[in-house]
Structures are given as C-alpha cells and as structure tokens.
Write an enzyme that holds these catalytic residues in place. Sequence first.
Site: not given
Length: 680
Positions: A382, A574, A578
């Site tokens: 990410d 995080d 996700d």
Amino acid sequence: MNHTHDYDAQGKQLCCTEENKINAQADALIKNKPVKDSCCATDDHDQHTDDDGHDHVSSSDSNFKLFLPAAMSLIALLIALILDNYVTQTWFTGWLRIGWYVAAYLPVGLPVLREAVESIINGDVFSEFLLMSIATIGAFAIGEYPEGVAVMLFYSVGEVFQTLAVKRAKTNIKTLLDQRPDEVTVIQYNKAISLKAETVNIGDIIQLKAGEKLGLDGELLSETASFNTAALTGESKPDTKNKGDAVLAGMINLNAVSLVKVTAAYTDSKLSRILELVQNAAAQKAPTELFIRKFAKIYTPIVVALAIAICVLPYFFAETYVFSEWLYRALIFLVISCPCALVISIPLGYFGGIGAASKNGILFKGSNFLDTISTIQHVVMDKTGTMTEGVFKVQEVNLKPDVNRDEILNMVNALESQSTHPVATAINQFVGAIDNEIILNKVEEISGHGLKAEIDGKELLVGNFRLLDKFSVGYDIDPASIVHTVIAISYDRKFAGYLTIADSIKEDAQLTIATLKQLGVNITMLSGDKNSVVQFVAKQLGIDNAFGDLLPEDKVNKVKEIKARNETVAFVGDGVNDAPVVALSDVGIAMGGLGSDATIETADVVIQDDKPSKIPTAIAIGKQTKRIVWQNISLAFGVKAIVLILGVGGLATMWEAVFADVGVALLAIFNAVRIQRMKF
C-alpha cells in the site's frame, strides 16, 4: 503440585503473582502447548508435558543445579576408570564394582528412566528416553558398565545444554511478556492513587513518572515527553511525543512527569494484542517442523525393530554367533538412531527466528510464516501509512463562492472525527476543535470511497470523487488535474468544493525498495489514492509497477493476477481496506503502529514501528532461519548415517555412538541459537 486458587467475594483471583504468569506463558511457548493455567508457573517436573519430551528447568534453577547430577556421575565414572585401568588392585571387582557403576549411573539415569516410564503411561511408547534406557541397561547386561554410564552421562549433559539454549531463546519472549506494569498511578479528585492496571477505565488520567513504564494505551496530555519504545519497536532511539499524540503500553517515560489520558482498556491495548500474537506463534508450525515431528513418531518404532533384527537375525546366517557381540551392535544402533538432534534443534531454530524477529520489532504469528516469507518473490504494498508517513497536512481549501467556509469545514471536521484514517487527523488539525452542536445522523463509512452522514436532514458526503459519482453528485473540475490527494465535499446533493492534502515519504522507503530489488524481489504498489499521487510517489521510490484509484476489490484482483503467475506474494498494508488483500496473500504484513486493528488481526507478520525497511529484514530473518534448520537436518542425518553403517559393521563403539547422538545434538543446538546473536 496441586494448587487451589483463592478468590474474593467478587470472584477476582487473589493468588499467583504476575511473575508466575510470565513464566507459565513463556514456558508454554517453548513447549508449544496452551497455558492450561496461565496464572501459575508449573515448574513441577511431574506436570511436565513437552511435546518433545524434554524437561526444561525453570529460570529460577541455577546452572550449578543443572550440572550437579552430571558432575556427580562424571566424578564416580572417572574414579571407576582409574581403578579399572591405572591402579593395581584386587578389591574393585564383583558386586562392589557393579554397585559403584550403578551408583555412577543413577544421578543421570534415574530421570531418564522415569521419563521413559511416564511416556509409556501417556501412550508415547517409542520415545528417545526408551531408546536411551534400553541402550544403557543393555550395556550393563553385557558387562559394558563404563560405556553404559558414559552414554547416559553425555546424554544428560546434552539435555542440560538444550535447557540452557531454550532458556536463552526464552529471554526475548519473556522480556516482551514483562512489559506491562501491574499497577499505575491515576489522578482522581486531584490526588495520585495507585490502582491495578486492569481496573483503570477509559478516560482516566495516568501520572507517569520518569523511568516508569506506561501500563495502558493513551493520549499524551503533557506538552511533550520522550519515550523509550524499544520493547515495542526494537528501536533504541528515544521517541519524542507531543500533546495529543498516541502513546502505547510498554513505553518508558524518559524525562519529566507526564500525564496520559487512557484511550483503551488494559486487555485492548496494542501490547496486549502483541502478547497474544506471540503467545499463539508457537502453535503455528512450519511444514519442516511438522514433518520432523511426524517423522520421529514413525522413525523411532522402526529403529527399535531394526535394532532387534540386528541382534537376532545374524543367528540364522552367521557361522559363529555371539549374542553379546550382536547385542552390543544393536545397542550402538539404538544410541546412534536417537532423533534428539532433530526433535529439539528444529523447533529451537524456528523459535530462535521468532525471537530474533521480535528483537527487531517484527512479530511473526507462527514459524510457518518464517518459512513462507523466505520464499517471497513479489512484495505488493500500500502507499499511505506504509511507504509514506500517513501524516497528512491540508495544503489547499477550494470551496464554491456561495458556500459558508467555516460552516462547511466544521461539518466536515465533525464527520471525519468518526474515522481513524490519517486524513481525518489532518482535517482536525487544520480546522480545530470539533463543534459538538453539530448532530450527525446515519453516519456510514463506504469502503474505498469516504464518509456519508445526514445533518439537519441534508446529506453530507466527504471522500474521493468516486463517492460523488456513486451518489450522482455533479462537479465541474477534473480530479486528474490535481496532483495531491483530494477530499471532495458535497452537501445537500450539491458539490461544495474540495480540500487537498499532502503526505511525505518515509525516510527509509527508498532504502527498502533498493534492498528488495537486491534480493531479487519484484515490487508493486497498490493504492486507493489518486493515480497521479501514486505515480508521483512510485517514481520517487523507483517502483515501476504502481496503480492508483483502486477499490479494495481492485487490490484483491491485482494480487490474484500476480498469484496466477505462480509467484509467492507478500502484501504490506495498514488500513481497514487492506484486510481482504492481506488475508489473500501468502504472507500478509501489517504496519503495527499506525495500522488498523482489523489489518493487524488479519496479518501474518506485524511490523511494530511502521518502518518499511523491516520488510527486507523480515525476509532475511526467514531465509537465515530456514538455512539453519536445513543445516541441522543435513548434519544430523549425515553423521548418523555414517556412524550407523560403521556400527552395524562392528567398526563403531559406544563412544562413536555417543558422538553421533549427543555430539550432533549439541552442534545442532549451538547452530540453532546462532540466529539470536545475528544482526539483521
């Protein structure tokens, strides 16, 4: 050891100290067993239930006590050998000689004989204790008293070194388990009183003196404070926090008295979840470890059957059959075949890897993930909060002329207060205190889009432009023309304007990408943020494959595409969004500081200090652990195979057998504990 707990009228347990709990939990990790009674340490040998059958003495026992039985046997054995070989005498014969060797045997032999009997009673007939018992008693039966004592003596010394190795491996985990203080100082009615940490409520104010550990997660009320966060992050450098910053249980206050407002219950703190992850880690076995355990259960009965065959079958084929000679060879075969080196050194290797990782601020939820991460071919990550700081600042406010700036910003601030996203923090810092007179109704977080609510019966939308598209709200700008992250606002079904927010790249992000490339790992960045922002960050970091404007299901599809190419994938993230893709990947890695609870719970590996540079470190620890485990397997099988052939052929004595068993076990153990001293 039969212990009955004491409880008060409310049912609260009064007995057993926190130290008992720590020892019991740490022992349970080594034993790969659940803590049946986590409040009491069970150092009574009779309650010992190791999977591998080894009795690992509690940390309160001194090394002197550990070596005392072996020392007594060694002295008695040396005296007997001197009388047998170097002193001319006629009295050290017959029953006196036998009795002396029996006395030398008992200090080291009795515990093993007892373990063999207990294992048989518990249904584990073919244990290594039975092998050693048969071999040494058989040596006595054919008159090889010195060798019978020597085999058991060296085996006992090997057990002691195993115990010391396990105690060393236990240190990191016990240190982690001992980070929460039992009591904290709480300010009530302008007085400082001491309370049990688990009784403190959310919203209470804790007074933290210099040098004290914080017992619960909270928000710093003092202007500034410096903390030692090594227990949580593995980072020795002091971390300075400012008023309003989050501080976590286990941090140590380094300067003046500080005040902290409790934001999470004792059992819900970040550290509590970390402890739970570590406590459960030993239960998740690596495939290699599982194979060895199954192998040992099949292998040992076969070894016993072969030993009997070695002793009996030559009677039908040899021209001159001497029972004692073939029995001696069979006993050598038993000693050599003992799977001790594999059964203890392999779990110890994996446990050492978990300990080394935790010392570096990386938590593996099981040794199976150490194995998997060592084979990772593709890291998907990410952007926000992973490769960037996740600390946003409002750069620009662009609202329609007919919109009341203060009114709309206060409404946006009130709605964003319902979110844990870093964007919400940036808006709050820019706008200021939340207007409590604003009443929000029907608040809804729309995954990958933003937030929706009703104020005075009118719809308020705050998020990306996809959110406005979803609710058919028109706008007269091109979102792609804006480089920074954009927060679009709609009120009463009308486009009200937007805010731009910028984030900064983490200082070790470029090093992370460079190191991963050196390891031959492919890298892809996936983000729900604007594609222009994602491409800008990817270019700075040197990431070739980057995709923005992705919904959670889009991230899942991208990872599925990579897995379809038969690549092993690790995903690093995080946010709540996700969690699905973290669960899909071969190894899910969560940023544990800024990361959401959902992602941390779903992930297989947690990086406690949010540093992306720990990603290649985790891979390196996994590779080193696997390398050490396979070194031990090769060493054990190689040496044993050679000495087994020599033993069956009558070319090896009990002394070579002792080396093949105890010597190889010690070498494997020393090799396994090396990982705890390595720097990554």
